[in-house]
Design a protein around this motif. Structure first.
Motif, PDB file in Angstrom:
ATOM      1  N   SER A 103      -2.514 -14.017   2.671  1.00  0.00           N
ATOM      2  CA  SER A 103      -3.680 -14.690   3.596  1.00  0.00           C
ATOM      3  C   SER A 103      -5.145 -14.593   3.147  1.00  0.00           C
ATOM      4  O   SER A 103      -5.797 -15.475   3.243  1.00  0.00           O
ATOM      5  N   LYS A 104      -5.320 -13.304   2.451  1.00  0.00           N
ATOM      6  CA  LYS A 104      -6.849 -13.024   1.731  1.00  0.00           C
ATOM      7  C   LYS A 104      -7.041 -14.068   0.870  1.00  0.00           C
ATOM      8  O   LYS A 104      -8.096 -14.518   0.500  1.00  0.00           O
ATOM      9  N   MET A 105      -5.941 -14.205  -0.326  1.00  0.00           N
ATOM     10  CA  MET A 105      -6.287 -14.863  -1.335  1.00  0.00           C
ATOM     11  C   MET A 105      -6.327 -16.448  -0.998  1.00  0.00           C
ATOM     12  O   MET A 105      -7.115 -16.988  -1.872  1.00  0.00           O
ATOM     13  N   TRP A 106      -5.494 -16.821  -0.291  1.00  0.00           N
ATOM     14  CA  TRP A 106      -5.556 -18.285  -0.138  1.00  0.00           C
ATOM     15  C   TRP A 106      -5.931 -18.774   1.329  1.00  0.00           C
ATOM     16  O   TRP A 106      -5.592 -20.038   1.538  1.00  0.00           O
ATOM     17  N   THR A 110       1.277 -18.701   7.254  1.00  0.00           N
ATOM     18  CA  THR A 110       2.707 -18.581   7.487  1.00  0.00           C
ATOM     19  C   THR A 110       3.390 -18.290   5.971  1.00  0.00           C
ATOM     20  O   THR A 110       2.701 -18.710   4.987  1.00  0.00           O
ATOM     21  N   PRO A 111       4.540 -17.732   6.125  1.00  0.00           N
ATOM     22  CA  PRO A 111       5.223 -17.520   4.841  1.00  0.00           C
ATOM     23  C   PRO A 111       5.711 -18.922   4.242  1.00  0.00           C
ATOM     24  O   PRO A 111       5.417 -18.902   3.091  1.00  0.00           O
ATOM     25  N   ALA A 112       5.836 -19.939   4.813  1.00  0.00           N
ATOM     26  CA  ALA A 112       6.132 -21.351   4.308  1.00  0.00           C
ATOM     27  C   ALA A 112       4.986 -21.604   3.522  1.00  0.00           C
ATOM     28  O   ALA A 112       4.977 -22.327   2.295  1.00  0.00           O
ATOM     29  N   GLU A 113       3.697 -21.453   3.945  1.00  0.00           N
ATOM     30  CA  GLU A 113       2.508 -21.926   3.272  1.00  0.00           C
ATOM     31  C   GLU A 113       2.511 -21.195   1.787  1.00  0.00           C
ATOM     32  O   GLU A 113       2.050 -21.364   0.929  1.00  0.00           O
ATOM     33  N   ALA A 114       2.594 -19.714   2.238  1.00  0.00           N
ATOM     34  CA  ALA A 114       2.553 -18.780   0.794  1.00  0.00           C
ATOM     35  C   ALA A 114       3.382 -19.250  -0.035  1.00  0.00           C
ATOM     36  O   ALA A 114       3.237 -19.305  -1.436  1.00  0.00           O
ATOM     37  N   LYS A 115       4.827 -19.362   0.309  1.00  0.00           N
ATOM     38  CA  LYS A 115       5.769 -19.607  -0.629  1.00  0.00           C
ATOM     39  C   LYS A 115       5.426 -21.178  -1.342  1.00  0.00           C
ATOM     40  O   LYS A 115       5.675 -21.364  -2.544  1.00  0.00           O
ATOM     41  N   VAL A 140       5.192 -14.841  -9.762  1.00  0.00           N
ATOM     42  CA  VAL A 140       4.259 -14.834  -8.510  1.00  0.00           C
ATOM     43  C   VAL A 140       3.243 -15.699  -8.806  1.00  0.00           C
ATOM     44  O   VAL A 140       2.355 -16.126  -7.719  1.00  0.00           O
ATOM     45  N   GLY A 141       3.286 -16.942  -9.800  1.00  0.00           N
ATOM     46  CA  GLY A 141       2.081 -17.861  -9.657  1.00  0.00           C
ATOM     47  C   GLY A 141       0.977 -17.388 -10.472  1.00  0.00           C
ATOM     48  O   GLY A 141       0.716 -16.259 -10.898  1.00  0.00           O
ATOM     49  N   ARG A 171      11.025  -8.127 -12.589  1.00  0.00           N
ATOM     50  CA  ARG A 171      10.875  -8.769 -11.285  1.00  0.00           C
ATOM     51  C   ARG A 171       9.291  -8.003 -10.458  1.00  0.00           C
ATOM     52  O   ARG A 171       9.018  -6.986 -11.114  1.00  0.00           O
ATOM     53  N   LEU A 172       8.827  -8.905  -9.590  1.00  0.00           N
ATOM     54  CA  LEU A 172       7.447  -8.191  -8.977  1.00  0.00           C
ATOM     55  C   LEU A 172       7.841  -8.396  -7.499  1.00  0.00           C
ATOM     56  O   LEU A 172       8.463  -9.370  -7.101  1.00  0.00           O
ATOM     57  N   PRO A 173       7.591  -7.163  -6.899  1.00  0.00           N
ATOM     58  CA  PRO A 173       8.149  -7.338  -5.358  1.00  0.00           C
ATOM     59  C   PRO A 173       7.127  -8.336  -4.446  1.00  0.00           C
ATOM     60  O   PRO A 173       5.874  -8.077  -4.812  1.00  0.00           O
ATOM     61  N   VAL A 174       7.632  -9.256  -4.079  1.00  0.00           N
ATOM     62  CA  VAL A 174       6.930 -10.223  -3.035  1.00  0.00           C
ATOM     63  C   VAL A 174       7.625 -10.304  -1.810  1.00  0.00           C
ATOM     64  O   VAL A 174       8.852 -10.388  -1.579  1.00  0.00           O
ATOM     65  N   ARG A 175       6.910 -10.085  -0.791  1.00  0.00           N
ATOM     66  CA  ARG A 175       7.286 -10.120   0.616  1.00  0.00           C
ATOM     67  C   ARG A 175       6.674 -11.083   1.512  1.00  0.00           C
ATOM     68  O   ARG A 175       5.543 -11.090   1.343  1.00  0.00           O
ATOM     69  N   PHE A 176       7.332 -11.768   2.060  1.00  0.00           N
ATOM     70  CA  PHE A 176       6.782 -12.770   2.933  1.00  0.00           C
ATOM     71  C   PHE A 176       6.759 -12.339   4.308  1.00  0.00           C
ATOM     72  O   PHE A 176       7.027 -12.885   5.420  1.00  0.00           O
ATOM     73  N   THR A 177       6.187 -10.945   4.661  1.00  0.00           N
ATOM     74  CA  THR A 177       6.102 -10.271   5.707  1.00  0.00           C
ATOM     75  C   THR A 177       4.868  -9.551   5.636  1.00  0.00           C
ATOM     76  O   THR A 177       4.239  -9.354   4.589  1.00  0.00           O
ATOM     77  N   TYR A 178       4.068  -9.163   7.018  1.00  0.00           N
ATOM     78  CA  TYR A 178       2.863  -8.534   6.829  1.00  0.00           C
ATOM     79  C   TYR A 178       3.139  -7.080   6.771  1.00  0.00           C
ATOM     80  O   TYR A 178       2.943  -6.660   7.829  1.00  0.00           O
ATOM     81  N   ASP A 179       3.548  -6.541   5.714  1.00  0.00           N
ATOM     82  CA  ASP A 179       4.030  -5.269   5.778  1.00  0.00           C
ATOM     83  C   ASP A 179       3.588  -4.674   4.358  1.00  0.00           C
ATOM     84  O   ASP A 179       3.991  -5.051   3.107  1.00  0.00           O
ATOM     85  N   ASN A 180       2.626  -3.521   4.635  1.00  0.00           N
ATOM     86  CA  ASN A 180       1.976  -3.068   3.221  1.00  0.00           C
ATOM     87  C   ASN A 180       2.745  -1.699   2.906  1.00  0.00           C
ATOM     88  O   ASN A 180       2.286  -1.102   1.929  1.00  0.00           O
ATOM     89  N   ASN A 181       3.897  -1.276   3.304  1.00  0.00           N
ATOM     90  CA  ASN A 181       4.708  -0.262   2.858  1.00  0.00           C
ATOM     91  C   ASN A 181       5.244  -0.547   1.658  1.00  0.00           C
ATOM     92  O   ASN A 181       6.176  -1.328   1.339  1.00  0.00           O
TER      93      ASN A 181
END
Length: 366
Positions: A103-106, A110-115, A140-141, A171-181
């Motif tokens: 959200s900050k970067m682009w 929504t997850p669909a937009e980020a994907k 990750v692009g 792998r690099l962890p990518v999450r399409f949720t608003y979760d900073n854990n």
């Protein structure tokens, strides 16, 4: 009869867990430690009423109920959740990569937009990735790679990402949720009162010799005990006869600052190449401290050379082949158990060190 059942070389977590379980079986233990304190890299020192992680941030996390039960017998844990932040030239991003990051970067919602963004940018690399840069972009692009992976990784390894093998980043962890854990584990936290509470319990009842190099008087110490638990560098144990294994090292610059809140979070990663350190740790946030001052530590990656602390095994094919030679020698030893990061030449999280020591103790003490 020898004076001790076990001589434990190194006073870190592996030795501590083994000693604790051995003592429960009535065994006598001597601990021989090079440093002037117990606890290895989880050691804390108190500054301004704050438990300072002297050798970098140690955040306990595990999905093992057995390990979680074990550490909670030693200390009570708080509810600290690791939610680091990345600073790229003053732009702040949440880690791990999640919807807050995207959200900050682009400016997407929504997850669909980020994907869609990531999928489009991944096309910059076609075919099999030939190096770490291409592998990261495929995962990750380009935007995330350029801002949040490239500089940090090059500082960690001391080499350009195009010179590093692709397999380093599987792998690099990518999450399409608003979760900073940062961690996915079931349990995490920091021991209340710092890690020294755990260290003291683990080594209770052991005889201890600090500032002592076991390898300088190996015959003497081996003569004192039935068996040796060795957690030092496996190549050093064998006199580097096949050559030296490689490590990455760290330097820490710790400073007391006259503010009650320096950066608002325990860990900030500096992901640009120009900033010489990889991260700043503000220790009070591990325990929700309210002290009037704060203590921060800057972490600088370094090439390792003999005499420096070996923190990270360089886990590439060349070093793994070399390690296998030493491991074949170790397998022939009947009176020595090799354990821990340096004895097993592998990067271990704390819970995995505990699991490894518990397994070794169970086999040895049955």
């Amino acid at each position: 009869m020898k004076k001790y059942d076990y001589v434990l070389v190194g006073a870190g977590l592996y030795s501590g867990v083994f000693a604790y379980l051995a003592r429960q079986k009535g065994k006598k233990c001597l601990v021989v430690e090079k440093r002037n304190h117990m606890g290895g890299n989880i050691y804390c020192e108190e500054i301004e009423g704050i438990h300072v992680h002297r050798y970098g941030a140690h955040i306990f996390h595990t999905s093992s109920k057995e390990v979680w039960r074990f550490v909670n017998e030693l200390a009570e844990f708080n509810r600290y959740t690791n939610s680091p932040v990345a600073n790229f030239k003053g732009e702040m991003y949440n880690l791990p990569f999640n919807m807050n990051t995207f959200s900050k970067m682009w400016n997407v919602a929504t997850p669909a937009e980020a994907k869609a963004k990531i999928e489009e940018q991944k096309k910059a690399v076609t075919g099999e990735p030939k190096n770490l840069e291409e592998q990261a972009i495929r995962l990750v692009g380009t935007d995330i790679y350029e801002k949040l992976v490239k500089g940090y990784t090059e500082k960690q390894w001391g080499r350009d990402c195009r010179e590093l093998p692709a397999f380093i980043i599987k792998r690099l962890p990518v999450r399409f949720t608003y979760d900073n854990n940062y961690f996915n584990d079931l349990y995490q936290g920091i021991p209340i009162g710092g890690y020294n509470v755990i260290i003291d319990k683990l080594f209770e009842g052991c005889d201890v010799e600090l500032e002592t190099d076991y390898l300088e008087k190996r015959d003497h110490y081996d003569g004192l005990a039935e068996k040796t638990i060795y957690t030092g560098m496996i190549d050093a144990f064998y006199g580097y006869q096949f050559g030296k294994l490689e490590y990455r090292s760290l330097e820490f610059e710790t400073e007391t600052v006259d503010t009650d809140n320096y950066q608002g979070v325990a860990v900030v990663n500096y992901t640009d190449r120009e900033t010489p350190f990889t991260r700043i740790i503000e220790h009070k946030h591990f325990e929700f401290g309210t002290q009037p001052k704060s203590v921060i530590t800057r972490e600088y990656p370094r090439d390792w050379s003999e005499g420096m602390e070996p923190y990270y095994p360089v886990n590439d094919e060349t070093n793994q082949k070399l390690f296998q030679k030493y491991r074949s020698l170790a397998a022939q030893e009947s009176h020595i158990i090799f354990g821990g990061r340096l004895g097993e030449y592998r990067y271990y999280d704390m819970d995995k060190v505990i699991e490894s020591a518990m397994k070794a103790a169970m086999e040895e003490l049955k």
